[in-house]
Design an enzyme around this catalytic site. Structure first.
Site, PDB file in Angstrom:
ATOM      1  N   GLU A  45       8.151  -8.293   0.301  1.00 15.24           N
ATOM      2  CA  GLU A  45       9.304  -7.186   0.834  1.00 15.24           C
ATOM      3  C   GLU A  45       9.956  -7.543   2.326  1.00 15.24           C
ATOM      4  O   GLU A  45       8.998  -7.738   3.347  1.00 15.24           O
ATOM      5  CB  GLU A  45       8.832  -5.755   0.732  1.00 15.24           C
ATOM      6  CG  GLU A  45       9.544  -4.675   0.823  1.00 15.24           C
ATOM      7  CD  GLU A  45       8.948  -3.307   0.616  1.00 15.24           C
ATOM      8  OE1 GLU A  45       9.731  -2.464   0.637  1.00 15.24           O
ATOM      9  OE2 GLU A  45       7.848  -3.433   0.465  1.00 15.24           O
ATOM     10  N   LYS A 114      16.560  -1.084  -3.441  1.00 20.86           N
ATOM     11  CA  LYS A 114      15.218  -0.374  -3.625  1.00 20.86           C
ATOM     12  C   LYS A 114      15.566   1.147  -3.943  1.00 20.86           C
ATOM     13  O   LYS A 114      16.280   1.713  -3.214  1.00 20.86           O
ATOM     14  CB  LYS A 114      14.266  -0.322  -2.416  1.00 20.86           C
ATOM     15  CG  LYS A 114      12.967   0.331  -2.477  1.00 20.86           C
ATOM     16  CD  LYS A 114      11.988   0.024  -1.348  1.00 20.86           C
ATOM     17  CE  LYS A 114      10.605   0.543  -1.185  1.00 20.86           C
ATOM     18  NZ  LYS A 114      10.002   0.411  -0.102  1.00 20.86           N
ATOM     19  N   CYS A 150       8.102  -2.577  -4.267  1.00 18.10           N
ATOM     20  CA  CYS A 150       7.092  -1.862  -3.684  1.00 18.10           C
ATOM     21  C   CYS A 150       7.036  -0.559  -4.044  1.00 18.10           C
ATOM     22  O   CYS A 150       6.589  -0.365  -5.150  1.00 18.10           O
ATOM     23  CB  CYS A 150       7.151  -2.120  -2.147  1.00 18.10           C
ATOM     24  SG  CYS A 150       5.868  -1.470  -1.320  1.00 18.10           S
TER      25      CYS A 150
END
Length: 555
Positions: A45, A114, A150
């Site tokens: 990430e 994200k 994530c």
């Protein structure tokens, strides 16, 4: 469409803000992926910026430079057979995003944003980023790949949506820091998503120290049927290549190495070594210095430092005063010799006595108390900082979490230093790890084998030795009792009533609560150290200094 994929995961150690250096790491990984015959290469990430950039993200030029670096890496794929999954920051009309770009043949073929931005504990991404929509899979080498980022996998609907839209495999880049039981937590999470969605997930984590955070790597993949098909190194870089085949319309791993996961006993030691090494080296220091008192805390810090840097880069100094026992002098020298470090003795008697003499007219006839004791500690701090300044060594401080919790430390004295390896380690854990290190030497550590911390240091009653025959238990409850109360009060956030109900004395618990509250100002001025628990002081637990609330009152 293909029925075979070779997927490479770059479990590397980027440095926050070091765009050029991180770009070099990425280029090398791309070359390694090509040499390995990989079809897909994924980074962790926000790899190019390092995780996490904090308020660098408010600097417009940093954003411009970071996105330019991403384009440079994309261009490097022009003559490469490898498809690149590059997590990076991205900016569009909707704002700044934590994103992934997918590149092939020198061009970006997809960008994914994200969705779920963490806003608790150590990361506050909503301060910087705008969330993306529920994403669609990306077709890579003819295969539908879902790329949750994530935090996305902590929310069931993100992976459900990807699979519902056709994702056959989930590739998840992460910046997941270590703390106690974190590895088990990750396994449970990924296993739950794989069981729900019936597709494999490859979980890539970065490695390395970043200020208080330590990223432990330990990347892995899980297939339906609860099968771990590969496991990467813990607390070390790794380049993980796995082979996958489509069989009966589902993907399975046919080649992957499962490396042993670091044990729960070893992990805190390795976390401290890695956090210390990266903090010192990434900030440009070549060596460290610390005060070696003959006590357990400084002995463990010295051993950690030697494991991190080797004995030639560690300098230990004993700074005795009249209350320093002969046993401490013997034990400190013994410890230094076992570790093979430079060891000097610098007496502080004359400057402390001169200070007391000059202050006598101001102190008057007031009884001797902490003021006089703290002069000793602060004089040691002055001497150690002088050595740090003159020789260019980073000063390590050695107070443990139990002491920092209740303020049993001298601000501008033994709290002096650039980094504290024990900051998030309770006193009894320090003892446990000392005994563990005496019978174990982790493979990548540079210190000697055998009993590096003399047994008398472990056996002796802890003492600051600031007055005759002083023992820590003169001022504090026994450490097993103190640590148990602190574990309940700090880590579990239990009320005084709940703690007392487990068997502790009410007055004692109230006293500890008061000490914890009034020491907040000291902790705000303390050196950073590796986060080992969910409630590390500072990054994991931050209370107001001016605080009128007490448990059981309304202020």
């Amino acid at each position: 469409m293909t029925d075979r994929l070779r997927i490479a995961l770059a479990q590397l150690n980027p440095k926050v803000g070091a765009l050029a250096a991180n770009l070099d790491l990425a280029r090398k990984a791309l070359a390694d992926a090509e040499a390995a015959g990989a079809d897909i290469l994924m980074f962790s990430e926000l790899f190019l910026t390092g995780y996490f950039p904090d308020d660098l993200l408010f600097k417009p030029q940093f954003v411009v430079d970071a996105i330019a670096a991403a384009h440079e890496l994309v261009a490097a794929t022009a003559n490469s057979p490898v498809s690149l999954i590059l997590p990076t920051i991205w900016q569009d009309k909707g704002g700044l995003h934590n994103a992934v770009t997918v590149a092939e043949n020198g061009a970006i073929i997809a960008t994914r944003l994200k969705r779920e931005l963490p806003n608790t504990d150590v990361f506050y991404e909503r301060r910087y980023f705008e969330p993306g929509p529920l994403a669609h899979p990306v077709t890579i080498k003819g295969v539908s790949i879902g790329i949750p980022i994530c935090e996305d996998i902590w929310h069931q609907w993100v992976c459900e949506h990807l699979v519902r839209e056709g994702a056959e495999i989930l590739l998840c880049p992460n910046g997941s820091p270590y703390w106690k039981d974190k590895q088990s937590t990750r396994y449970k999470l990924v296993r739950a998503r794989v069981e729900e969605d019936d597709v494999p997930m490859l979980y890539l984590n970065q490695v390395g120290g970043q200020d208080e955070l330590v990223f432990d790597g330990a990347s892995f993949a899980v297939e339906p049927g609860n099968r771990i098909v590969f496991q990467g190194n813990s607390f070390a870089e790794d380049f993980i290549v796995s082979d996958w085949e489509r069989r009966d319309d589902r993907w399975t791993c046919v080649q992957g190495e499962v490396k042993a996961l670091t044990s729960v006993d070893e992990a805190p030691w390795l976390a401290c070594v890695l956090g210390l090494r990266d903090y010192v080296q990434k900030n440009g220091f070549k060596q460290v210095v610390l005060g070696l008192s003959g006590g357990i805390d400084s002995a463990v810090v010295a051993a950690l430092a030697v494991d991190a840097f080797g004995s030639d880069s560690v300098h230990c100094i004993m700074l005795p005063y009249r209350y320093t026992s002969e046993a401490s002098l013997v034990d400190a020298k013994d410890c230094a010799q076992r570790l093979g470090v430079r060891y000097d003795v610098v007496a502080i008697g004359e400057p402390v006595d001169n200070a007391l003499h000059e202050l006598a007219p101001i102190f008057g006839n007031r009884p001797t108390d902490l003021a006089e004791e703290n002069i000793q500690s602060r004089m040691r701090g002055v001497y150690l900082m002088a050595v740090s300044n003159k020789l260019g060594s980073m000063l390590l401080t050695t107070g443990n979490k139990s002491e920092m919790a209740v303020g049993y430390a001298t601000i501008y004295g033994d709290m002096n230093g650039g980094y504290n390896p024990l900051k998030d380690m309770l006193k009894m854990e320090v003892y446990r790890l000392a005994a563990w290190r005496n019978s174990h030497r982790p493979g990548d550590c540079l210190g000697p084998t055998g009993e590096v911390i003399p047994q008398p240091i472990i056996d002796k009653a802890p003492s600051a030795e600031l007055r005759p025959d002083q023992k820590d238990q003169d001022s504090l409850p026994p450490y097993p009792v103190l640590d148990a109360i602190l574990e309940a009060m700090v880590e579990q956030e239990l009320s005084i009533g709940e703690i007392v109900a487990t068997g502790f004395d009410l007055a004692l618990v109230q006293r500890i609560e008061r000490l914890v509250n009034i020491a907040e100002y000291k902790r705000r001025q303390s050196a950073p150290g590796p986060k080992l628990t969910r409630k590390a002081f500072g990054l994991g637990r931050r209370y107001p200094i001016t605080n009128g609330y007490r448990d059981g009152t309304k202020g």
